[in-house]
Scaffold this motif. Structure first.
Motif, PDB file in Angstrom:
ATOM      1  N   MET A  33       0.827  -1.206   0.000  1.00 24.12           N
ATOM      2  CA  MET A  33       0.000   0.000   0.000  1.00 24.12           C
ATOM      3  C   MET A  33       0.860   1.253   0.000  1.00 24.12           C
ATOM      4  N   LEU A  34       1.852   1.298   0.873  1.00 21.43           N
ATOM      5  CA  LEU A  34       2.679   2.495   0.991  1.00 21.43           C
ATOM      6  C   LEU A  34       3.522   2.695  -0.274  1.00 21.43           C
ATOM      7  N   ASP A  35       4.040   1.598  -0.813  1.00 20.64           N
ATOM      8  CA  ASP A  35       4.874   1.691  -2.014  1.00 20.64           C
ATOM      9  C   ASP A  35       4.084   2.173  -3.224  1.00 20.64           C
ATOM     10  N   ALA A  36       2.773   1.937  -3.227  1.00 20.94           N
ATOM     11  CA  ALA A  36       1.942   2.338  -4.357  1.00 20.94           C
ATOM     12  C   ALA A  36       1.630   3.828  -4.357  1.00 20.94           C
ATOM     13  N   LEU A  37       1.907   4.512  -3.236  1.00 17.66           N
ATOM     14  CA  LEU A  37       1.565   5.928  -3.123  1.00 17.66           C
ATOM     15  C   LEU A  37       2.725   6.821  -3.531  1.00 17.66           C
ATOM     16  N   ASN A  38       2.403   8.045  -3.918  1.00 20.41           N
ATOM     17  CA  ASN A  38       3.418   9.068  -4.150  1.00 20.41           C
ATOM     18  C   ASN A  38       3.985   9.531  -2.818  1.00 20.41           C
ATOM     19  N   ALA A  39       5.304   9.448  -2.659  1.00 19.36           N
ATOM     20  CA  ALA A  39       5.984   9.969  -1.471  1.00 19.36           C
ATOM     21  C   ALA A  39       6.447  11.394  -1.777  1.00 19.36           C
ATOM     22  N   ILE A  40       6.044  12.355  -0.953  1.00 24.31           N
ATOM     23  CA  ILE A  40       6.307  13.770  -1.204  1.00 24.31           C
ATOM     24  C   ILE A  40       7.059  14.352  -0.013  1.00 24.31           C
ATOM     25  N   THR A  41       8.218  14.919  -0.249  1.00 22.84           N
ATOM     26  CA  THR A  41       8.967  15.600   0.802  1.00 22.84           C
ATOM     27  C   THR A  41       8.397  17.002   0.986  1.00 22.84           C
ATOM     28  N   VAL A  42       8.117  17.357   2.239  1.00 20.03           N
ATOM     29  CA  VAL A  42       7.524  18.665   2.519  1.00 20.03           C
ATOM     30  C   VAL A  42       8.424  19.465   3.452  1.00 20.03           C
ATOM     31  N   ASN A  43       8.251  20.771   3.387  1.00 20.44           N
ATOM     32  CA  ASN A  43       8.984  21.708   4.238  1.00 20.44           C
ATOM     33  C   ASN A  43       8.005  22.712   4.825  1.00 20.44           C
ATOM     34  N   PRO A  44       8.386  23.377   5.920  1.00 21.78           N
ATOM     35  CA  PRO A  44       7.509  24.402   6.484  1.00 21.78           C
ATOM     36  C   PRO A  44       7.107  25.434   5.423  1.00 21.78           C
ATOM     37  N   GLY A  45       5.831  25.735   5.404  1.00 25.05           N
ATOM     38  CA  GLY A  45       5.291  26.672   4.419  1.00 25.05           C
ATOM     39  C   GLY A  45       4.590  26.001   3.267  1.00 25.05           C
ATOM     40  N   ASP A  46       4.861  24.708   3.046  1.00 23.21           N
ATOM     41  CA  ASP A  46       4.175  23.983   1.980  1.00 23.21           C
ATOM     42  C   ASP A  46       2.723  23.721   2.370  1.00 23.21           C
ATOM     43  N   THR A  47       1.867  23.579   1.381  1.00 29.08           N
ATOM     44  CA  THR A  47       0.479  23.184   1.626  1.00 29.08           C
ATOM     45  C   THR A  47       0.107  22.058   0.684  1.00 29.08           C
ATOM     46  N   VAL A  48      -0.774  21.195   1.168  1.00 32.40           N
ATOM     47  CA  VAL A  48      -1.238  20.051   0.392  1.00 32.40           C
ATOM     48  C   VAL A  48      -2.755  19.993   0.498  1.00 32.40           C
ATOM     49  N   PHE A  49      -3.425  20.021  -0.642  1.00 33.34           N
ATOM     50  CA  PHE A  49      -4.885  19.874  -0.689  1.00 33.34           C
ATOM     51  C   PHE A  49      -5.204  18.402  -0.942  1.00 33.34           C
ATOM     52  N   VAL A  50      -6.086  17.822  -0.124  1.00 29.76           N
ATOM     53  CA  VAL A  50      -6.369  16.383  -0.176  1.00 29.76           C
ATOM     54  C   VAL A  50      -7.862  16.175  -0.456  1.00 29.76           C
ATOM     55  N   PRO A  51      -8.240  15.985  -1.720  1.00 24.12           N
ATOM     56  CA  PRO A  51      -9.658  15.743  -2.015  1.00 24.12           C
ATOM     57  C   PRO A  51     -10.145  14.446  -1.388  1.00 24.12           C
ATOM     58  N   ALA A  52     -11.414  14.408  -1.082  1.00 27.10           N
ATOM     59  CA  ALA A  52     -12.019  13.187  -0.551  1.00 27.10           C
ATOM     60  C   ALA A  52     -11.764  12.029  -1.509  1.00 27.10           C
ATOM     61  N   GLY A  53     -11.527  10.860  -0.945  1.00 26.55           N
ATOM     62  CA  GLY A  53     -11.309   9.654  -1.735  1.00 26.55           C
ATOM     63  C   GLY A  53      -9.860   9.340  -2.016  1.00 26.55           C
ATOM     64  N   VAL A  54      -8.991  10.344  -1.982  1.00 21.73           N
ATOM     65  CA  VAL A  54      -7.587  10.128  -2.335  1.00 21.73           C
ATOM     66  C   VAL A  54      -6.862   9.456  -1.169  1.00 21.73           C
ATOM     67  N   PRO A  55      -6.195   8.303  -1.391  1.00 22.47           N
ATOM     68  CA  PRO A  55      -5.465   7.651  -0.306  1.00 22.47           C
ATOM     69  C   PRO A  55      -4.263   8.493   0.103  1.00 22.47           C
ATOM     70  N   HIS A  56      -3.978   8.509   1.406  1.00 22.25           N
ATOM     71  CA  HIS A  56      -2.886   9.351   1.884  1.00 22.25           C
ATOM     72  C   HIS A  56      -2.401   8.877   3.252  1.00 22.25           C
ATOM     73  N   ALA A  57      -1.264   9.403   3.654  1.00 24.28           N
ATOM     74  CA  ALA A  57      -0.703   9.173   4.983  1.00 24.28           C
ATOM     75  C   ALA A  57       0.252  10.315   5.286  1.00 24.28           C
ATOM     76  N   ILE A  58       0.522  10.544   6.557  1.00 18.72           N
ATOM     77  CA  ILE A  58       1.430  11.604   7.000  1.00 18.72           C
ATOM     78  C   ILE A  58       2.576  10.946   7.740  1.00 18.72           C
ATOM     79  N   GLY A  59       3.809  11.314   7.377  1.00 18.82           N
ATOM     80  CA  GLY A  59       4.984  10.709   7.972  1.00 18.82           C
ATOM     81  C   GLY A  59       5.290  11.241   9.357  1.00 18.82           C
TER      82      GLY A  59
END
Length: 348
Positions: free
Chosen positions: A167-193
């Motif tokens: 499951m985790l390998d199938a997802l896009n892994a995105i590196t984030v930094n302070p100030g970044d924003t991520v919009f997460v529409p309903a239905g989209v699989p996700h996780a927070i590191g």
């Protein structure tokens, strides 16, 4: 309850209902608290929403002892204004959280409005957005959307076998930094590191379909909200999220300027957010809103009601009835509001 007393801005204390995952140290540090609950990774700010299946857990309490939910119900025009009340009813239209992941969250998704109403008897689904405040781990990673289109049967097999690695390998892994924003529409699989600290805006509900429940939840029933995985997984977005598609929902850095909207237009029907970096003064138009102060100090001077000094770690609820509010000082904050009533879709 006294509906004749006009509501005014007020500070809110921490409100951290127990969760199944660890975290919360960054919340305590921001608020200047010496105590950090091991399982207090979420601070529900200005919440008129309860945890799924609960009667009261999650609700915010005002200084006079009333629940925010009850105060809004007693004076919806004072809290929300006529336009929002006409569009959304007696509903703040927004839940704001401080969320600090002490461990990686499981892979999960949230239903959209239609699924929530027909399958879960809920008033709305759960589209959300993350404003990254801080990262305290070298692994500054969030996960969003499948990298490629996935066959529903394949995903169902991963869930049945609790194949976390797949499951985790199938997802896009995105590196984030302070100030970044991520919009997460309903239905989209996700996780927070682990180590990622965010201000989260979301629709005011607590509905999560947890694909990866083993080692997180006590049983699968809580993971699929009691409706069974064959039904629950119908709300999952199985489509692939390319780099171009991700670029539409991931915004890098707050940019320059004292007031910036960090979210894409797709977020407009759900909520609004602004980065405020005020060096002298700014004016907030009358509106129900939630302000999270990240640094500096200022005084909020509402048109109606007493001034309120705020500083780093302050969380404030602002009723429409406070009128225009002047932010007077030098402060960085995230200002969260429900959708503009003009952007709220008509009920079907």
């Amino acid at each position: 309850m006294n509906a004749s007393r006009p509501p005014t801005i007020e500070l809110l204390p921490a409100n951290q209902p127990p969760q199944f995952y660890r975290g919360g140290a960054a919340i305590a540090e921001l608020r200047g608290s010496v105590d950090a609950a091991e399982f207090g990774p979420e601070d529900w700010v200005a919440s008129a929403t309860t945890l799924f299946g609960q009667q009261a857990h999650g609700l915010s309490t005002l200084a006079d002892g009333r629940l925010l939910r009850d105060a809004v119900a007693a004076d919806p025009l004072g809290w929300l204004g006529a336009a929002q009340h006409d569009a959304l009813g007696v509903n703040t239209g927004l839940l704001v959280k401080l969320l600090h992941a002490g461990q990686r969250l499981p892979v999960h998704c949230h239903p959209d409005d239609a699924f929530a109403r027909t399958q879960l008897s809920a008033g709305c689904g759960k589209t959300e957005a993350w404003v990254v405040v801080h990262t305290d781990s070298p692994d500054r990673t969030v996960y969003l959307g499948f990298r490629e289109d996935q066959d529903p049967q394949t995903v169902a097999g991963w869930v049945a076998e609790q194949d976390s690695a797949a499951m985790l390998d199938a997802l896009n892994a995105i590196t984030v930094n302070p100030g970044d924003t991520v919009f997460v529409p309903a239905g989209v699989p996700h996780a927070i590191g682990a180590g990622v600290f965010i201000v989260e805006l979301q629709q005011p509900t607590d509905l999560s379909i947890t694909l990866e429940w083993q080692d997180f939840l006590p049983d699968a029933a809580k993971a699929h909200l009691g409706i069974g995985y064959p039904n629950a997984l119908r709300c999952l977005d199985h489509s692939g999220w390319s780099a171009a598609r991700l670029a539409e929902v991931v915004h890098r850095g707050p940019g320059d300027g004292p007031r910036l909207n960090p979210l894409p237009a797709a977020a407009n029907p759900f909520f609004r957010a602004e980065w405020l970096r005020i060096s002298t003064q700014a004016r907030l138009a009358p509106c129900y809103g939630v302000l999270v102060a990240l640094s500096g100090t200022a005084t909020l001077r509402p048109e109606s009601g007493p001034p309120l000094p705020i500083g780093r770690g302050s969380t404030v609820v602002i009723p429409h009835g406070a009128g225009e509010t002047i932010v007077d000082g030098e402060i960085t904050a995230v200002y969260c509001r429900p959708p503009d009533p003009a952007d709220v879709p008509l009920a079907e």
